[in-house]
Design a protein around this motif. Structure first.
Motif, PDB file in Angstrom:
ATOM      1  N   THR A   3       0.791  -1.433   0.555  1.00  0.00           N
ATOM      2  CA  THR A   3      -0.299   0.192   0.117  1.00  0.00           C
ATOM      3  C   THR A   3       0.433   1.334   0.068  1.00  0.00           C
ATOM      4  N   LEU A   4       1.716   1.520   1.032  1.00  0.00           N
ATOM      5  CA  LEU A   4       2.517   2.285   0.470  1.00  0.00           C
ATOM      6  C   LEU A   4       3.330   2.245  -0.797  1.00  0.00           C
ATOM      7  N   LEU A   5       3.848   1.616  -1.227  1.00  0.00           N
ATOM      8  CA  LEU A   5       4.441   1.798  -2.409  1.00  0.00           C
ATOM      9  C   LEU A   5       3.769   2.484  -3.403  1.00  0.00           C
ATOM     10  N   VAL A   6       2.313   2.244  -3.357  1.00  0.00           N
ATOM     11  CA  VAL A   6       1.508   1.947  -4.436  1.00  0.00           C
ATOM     12  C   VAL A   6       0.697   3.754  -4.031  1.00  0.00           C
ATOM     13  N   SER A   7       0.895   4.148  -3.099  1.00  0.00           N
ATOM     14  CA  SER A   7       0.701   5.384  -2.432  1.00  0.00           C
ATOM     15  C   SER A   7       1.803   6.417  -3.323  1.00  0.00           C
TER      16      SER A   7
ATOM     17  N   LEU B  28     -16.796   4.278  -0.340  1.00  0.00           N
ATOM     18  CA  LEU B  28     -17.650   3.866   1.217  1.00  0.00           C
ATOM     19  C   LEU B  28     -17.888   2.336   1.706  1.00  0.00           C
ATOM     20  N   PRO B  29     -18.485   1.895   0.962  1.00  0.00           N
ATOM     21  CA  PRO B  29     -19.057   0.874   1.391  1.00  0.00           C
ATOM     22  C   PRO B  29     -18.259  -0.527   1.617  1.00  0.00           C
ATOM     23  N   ARG B  30     -16.799  -0.504   1.041  1.00  0.00           N
ATOM     24  CA  ARG B  30     -15.332  -1.114   0.825  1.00  0.00           C
ATOM     25  C   ARG B  30     -14.881  -0.995   2.093  1.00  0.00           C
ATOM     26  N   VAL B  31     -14.471   0.076   2.408  1.00  0.00           N
ATOM     27  CA  VAL B  31     -13.559   0.648   3.701  1.00  0.00           C
ATOM     28  C   VAL B  31     -14.105  -0.462   5.269  1.00  0.00           C
ATOM     29  N   ILE B  32     -15.467  -0.250   5.354  1.00  0.00           N
ATOM     30  CA  ILE B  32     -16.869   0.000   6.252  1.00  0.00           C
ATOM     31  C   ILE B  32     -16.490  -1.795   6.131  1.00  0.00           C
ATOM     32  N   GLU B  33     -16.504  -2.224   5.133  1.00  0.00           N
ATOM     33  CA  GLU B  33     -16.573  -3.788   4.580  1.00  0.00           C
ATOM     34  C   GLU B  33     -15.072  -4.174   5.657  1.00  0.00           C
ATOM     35  N   TYR B  34     -14.544  -3.625   5.220  1.00  0.00           N
ATOM     36  CA  TYR B  34     -12.965  -4.046   5.685  1.00  0.00           C
ATOM     37  C   TYR B  34     -12.054  -3.332   6.949  1.00  0.00           C
ATOM     38  N   ARG B  35     -13.977  -3.057   8.199  1.00  0.00           N
ATOM     39  CA  ARG B  35     -13.527  -2.234   9.181  1.00  0.00           C
ATOM     40  C   ARG B  35     -12.692  -1.589   9.145  1.00  0.00           C
ATOM     41  N   GLY B  36     -12.718  -0.676   8.290  1.00  0.00           N
ATOM     42  CA  GLY B  36     -11.671   1.263   8.205  1.00  0.00           C
ATOM     43  C   GLY B  36     -10.013   0.846   8.823  1.00  0.00           C
TER      44      GLY B  36
ATOM     45  N   GLN C  15      -6.609   0.923   8.272  1.00  0.00           N
ATOM     46  CA  GLN C  15      -5.689   2.432   7.333  1.00  0.00           C
ATOM     47  C   GLN C  15      -5.340   1.185   6.612  1.00  0.00           C
ATOM     48  N   PRO C  16      -4.607   0.627   5.977  1.00  0.00           N
ATOM     49  CA  PRO C  16      -3.824   0.428   4.467  1.00  0.00           C
ATOM     50  C   PRO C  16      -4.104   0.300   3.734  1.00  0.00           C
ATOM     51  N   PHE C  17      -5.831  -0.422   3.758  1.00  0.00           N
ATOM     52  CA  PHE C  17      -6.808   0.096   2.539  1.00  0.00           C
ATOM     53  C   PHE C  17      -7.577   0.871   2.368  1.00  0.00           C
ATOM     54  N   ARG C  18      -8.317   1.921   3.149  1.00  0.00           N
ATOM     55  CA  ARG C  18      -8.099   3.355   3.931  1.00  0.00           C
ATOM     56  C   ARG C  18      -7.681   3.675   3.068  1.00  0.00           C
TER      57      ARG C  18
ATOM     58  N   PHE D 275      -5.812   5.903  -5.100  1.00  0.00           N
ATOM     59  CA  PHE D 275      -6.129   6.293  -6.079  1.00  0.00           C
ATOM     60  C   PHE D 275      -7.527   7.342  -6.923  1.00  0.00           C
ATOM     61  N   ASP D 276      -7.710   7.962  -5.098  1.00  0.00           N
ATOM     62  CA  ASP D 276      -8.988   9.468  -5.608  1.00  0.00           C
ATOM     63  C   ASP D 276      -8.417   9.923  -6.099  1.00  0.00           C
TER      64      ASP D 276
END
Length: 396
Positions: free
Chosen positions: A23-27, A241-249, A251-254, A260-261
């Motif tokens: 995630t860090l590299l992609v960011s 919005l739904p995917r972050v909640i699905e991953y229980r917040g 931080q790497p996914f968020r 990407f946004d």
């Protein structure tokens, strides 16, 4: 807060830096590409015009919150946050996560600051695109849009810093401070909804002006499609919005989806300008310098003559060309000629009509494009023997 309790879930599993490294590299990759797009726009426009436009300056200044956000995100992904299970955490890990939880609050503010900065730059750029049909009422609507952008940005900051009480629980790791302090769903939902609303406002803002123009219907549809590129950012936010909640917040996914946004918002807000650079269209500086003239209404090398005896700056192209179809405008380039002595009487009659000065345009065969003087020289060399022979023949 009652609505947010419906999204309350248990803390996600512990993730190490090894898990967050992709995630860090992609960011960083997304941030680098966003910087490249901004620099390409700014340098391309400056080379064409040798002038910094206001909207380009705002876009360049948006680099500051972009880099600050990425710097804090880097530390957050390395240290982690308090949104995790605490069983088995060492004292050092708890200390690192406290620091990460503090920095993530700041990174979220600068994330919103970057998105809102490019929204403001886009709204100012729409002003130049619709200059031909711009009216005072449109200026008032633009002012309301800017007030709306400022109010929504303040709302994102409040949602980031005001959802948890006491404030120190934002970075508390043990004991569990509660989901409202570690998940950050208040900021997630507030920023997501306002991001969608503001993008829709920017898309809708120029539509009335385009519909009132005299362009063909097909061209109007094409323009609105090109100005509707922020719909892609809206689609990504609806996915986020739904995917972050699905991953229980987590931080790497968020942080991944936020990166990407950022990249997508940068592309959609600069796409029209970048395409114009490739097509060599839009505003650019005049290729020739205009010399002072004794005529009051002289407009040399302008695409369209001025009306009412006014003076219009000499330039080639306009930002309005960015939303035109096909070839560039077929306006006639007016070239003034000095009148000849035989036609000065006619010219004076035209000048006196209505009290306006009107240059006399003559046929190319009789036109005097200033006086052109050509000096010719010859170099003559005479040999000495030739001179002596001529002298003797003359004496004889």
């Amino acid at each position: 807060m009652d609505i947010l309790r419906r999204f309350v879930t248990e803390a996600p599993d512990i993730q190490t830096f090894r898990d967050a490294k992709p995630t860090l590299l992609v960011s960083w990759w997304c941030t680098a590409y966003a910087l490249a797009v901004i620099f390409l726009r700014f340098c391309g426009r400056y080379v064409r015009t040798e002038k910094v436009f206001f909207e380009d300056g705002i876009m360049l200044m948006a680099i500051v919150p972009l880099l600050i956000r990425m710097a804090f995100t880097h530390v957050v992904l390395v240290y982690g946050t308090n949104n995790t299970k605490t069983d088995g955490l060492s004292a050092k890990s708890i200390h690192d996560r406290e620091i990460g939880s503090q920095l993530v609050l700041i990174s979220r503010i600068f994330y919103a600051a970057y998105l809102w900065a490019i929204k403001y730059s886009t709204s100012m750029f729409l002003r130049t695109l619709t200059e031909a049909v711009w009216q005072r009422s449109h200026q008032r609507m633009l002012r309301y849009l800017h007030i709306f952008l400022g109010a929504t940005f303040i709302a994102t900051v409040i949602s980031d810093l005001g959802a948890c009480q006491p404030f120190s629980h934002y970075w508390q790791v043990t004991p569990d401070p509660g989901p409202q302090c570690r998940q950050g769903y208040a900021h997630l939902i507030t920023t997501g909804v306002l991001n969608i609303v503001t993008n829709l406002a920017i898309i809708i803002f120029p539509i009335p002006m385009i519909l009132k123009s005299r362009l063909p219907r097909a061209q109007k549809i094409s323009i609105m499609l090109r100005l509707g590129l922020p719909m892609l950012s809206i689609a990504l936010t609806l996915y986020q919005l739904p995917r972050v909640i699905e991953y229980r917040g987590q931080q790497p996914f968020r942080s991944l989806v936020a990166s990407f946004d950022i990249l997508l918002a940068t592309f959609t807000s600069n796409a029209l300008v970048l395409v114009s650079l490739l097509q060599d269209r839009g505003y650019k500086k005049s290729k020739y310098k205009v010399q002072p003239s004794t005529y009051e209404n002289r407009n040399v090398l302008t695409k369209t003559p001025t009306a009412g005896g006014g003076r219009r700056p000499s330039r080639w192209g306009s930002d309005e060309d960015l939303i035109s179809e096909g070839k560039e405008s077929t306006g006639v380039i007016a070239m003034e000629v000095y009148p000849s002595s035989t036609s000065r009487g006619k010219g004076s009659a035209e000048i006196g009509r209505g009290g306006r000065t009107s240059p006399v345009i003559e046929e190319p065969a009789r036109a005097k494009l200033q006086e052109i003087r050509v000096a010719q020289t010859w170099q003559i060399t005479v040999e000495d023997d030739v001179k002596d022979r001529e002298i003797r023949d003359h004496r004889d």
